[in-house]
Design a protein around this motif. Structure first.
Motif, PDB file in Angstrom:
ATOM      1  N   VAL A 160       0.943  -1.056   0.015  1.00 52.22           N
ATOM      2  CA  VAL A 160       0.373   0.208  -0.088  1.00 52.22           C
ATOM      3  C   VAL A 160       1.066   1.327  -0.098  1.00 52.22           C
ATOM      4  O   VAL A 160       0.474   1.717  -0.937  1.00 52.22           O
ATOM      5  N   GLU A 161       1.595   1.369   1.109  1.00 52.23           N
ATOM      6  CA  GLU A 161       3.119   2.427   1.327  1.00 52.23           C
ATOM      7  C   GLU A 161       3.553   2.436  -0.540  1.00 52.23           C
ATOM      8  O   GLU A 161       4.113   4.082  -0.766  1.00 52.23           O
ATOM      9  N   ASP A 211       0.326  -3.351  -5.749  1.00 51.52           N
ATOM     10  CA  ASP A 211      -0.547  -4.146  -6.296  1.00 51.52           C
ATOM     11  C   ASP A 211      -1.202  -4.711  -4.878  1.00 51.52           C
ATOM     12  O   ASP A 211      -1.319  -5.937  -5.366  1.00 51.52           O
ATOM     13  N   TRP A 212      -1.030  -4.623  -3.982  1.00 53.04           N
ATOM     14  CA  TRP A 212      -2.074  -4.736  -2.432  1.00 53.04           C
ATOM     15  C   TRP A 212      -3.495  -5.173  -2.768  1.00 53.04           C
ATOM     16  O   TRP A 212      -3.281  -6.075  -2.001  1.00 53.04           O
TER      17      TRP A 212
END
Ligand code: 5GP
Ligand code: ZN
Length: 296
Positions: free
Chosen positions: A94-95, A99-100
């Motif tokens: 995410v950070e 591709d979370w």
């Protein structure tokens, strides 16, 4: 969003997402006026009013044929089915901008593409003793190319919908097409009524569009929403037996027909701002009265 220079606080605010806007009090005053006007026009018929959520059963949209015809417009909803431990591997993405969402799977709902779809399955399996009528209000989503004024991805739609015999639906649609045209013209808009088609996708596209035009199943009421940009601000549609076949309802012993009249609230508001300026308080009193359903 609009070409001409007007006080900023009177206009929708853009966001990080193209075609997704935030609406201030002045804009909502226009939307409220339109809702009242539509309600006043609808008063002569016994519509059942329903407030529609912004998502709809994916199965309904699949059965209704939307995925087959307009896959490019449909916004799907995905969610994460894994456990906390496996999320631990994904969360750093995410950070880092990775591709979370790579393990997300499609859910049982999709974003609502038009206000009338949820109504048809409520008629499933029924024989309609008389016409069914619905007045629905919804926030819709379509994955539109949104560079043009008025072409939003998230927008509000009010629809009047009916189901019944072919004769009922055909004459109902004709009557509402004329009525909406009169309403918008009386509000000082220069309206052109045109036979139209829907943006079918894929190899059969042209054939579907030609058939739709030939049978005059869709009419659009087109108005300038900004400068020279003319868009459909409302439509009147006759679906014939499409939804009656899918959802197996009948009228007069035959497959039920349906029709709907759709009002694109943001586009009507933009057309009015384009014609009369951004602040309702500066509009001619008769325009405000006609729009809100209190005028002649
Ligand atoms: P239809 O189902 O006929 O395509 O859409 C009904 C109405 O919703 C249109 O006449 C229009 O006013 C509104 N609408 C459809 N697509 C969009 C869009 O991309 N942006 C906005 N603002 N309104 C739309
Ligand atoms: Zn509709």
């Amino acid at each position: 969003m609009l070409d001409h220079a007007v006080a900023e606080d009177l206009l929708p605010l853009s966001t990080e997402a193209a075609g997704v806007y935030l609406f201030g009090e002045n804009f909502e005053e226009i939307i409220g006026l339109l809702r009242r006007g539509i309600t006043a026009m609808a008063a002569a018929e016994p519509f059942r009013r329903l407030t529609i959520p912004p998502v709809i059963s994916r199965r309904t949209i699949e059965r209704a044929g939307y995925v087959g015809s307009f896959p490019q417009l449909l916004g799907t909803v995905h969610s994460y089915p894994g456990d906390g431990r496996s999320w631990g591997k994904l969360s750093p993405l995410v950070e880092s901008g990775g591709d979370w969402y790579r393990d997300h799977t499609i859910s049982d709902v999709v974003l609502l593409p038009a206000a009338c779809y949820p109504v048809y399955p409520t008629l499933e399996g029924r024989e309609l003793a008389g016409p069914a009528r619905f007045h629905v209000d919804a926030t819709c989503f379509r994955q539109e190319a949104s560079s043009e004024t008025g072409r939003l991805r998230s927008f509000r739609m009010v629809e009047l919908v009916t189901a019944g015999t072919p004769d009922h639906c055909a004459s109902w649609r004709e009557r509402w097409l004329a009525r909406v045209g009169e309403w918008l013209s009386a509000a000082g808009l220069s309206v052109s009524v045109e036979v139209a088609d829907d943006p079918f996708f894929g190899p059969g596209r042209k054939l579907f569009q030609e058939a739709q035009r030939l049978q005059e199943l869709k009419f659009e009421l087109r108005v300038a929403v900004s400068g020279d940009t003319v868009q459909a601000i409302a439509s009147a549609n006759y679906h014939k037996e499409h939804f009656g076949e899918v959802f197996e309802f009948t009228a007069g012993g035959e497959v039920g027909h349906t029709a709907c009249t759709a009002f694109g609230l943001e586009r009507i508001a933009l057309a009015l701002i384009n014609a009369h300026g951004p602040a309702v308080r500066d509009w001619p009193a008769e325009v405000v009265a006609v729009l809100g359903g209190t005028g002649a």
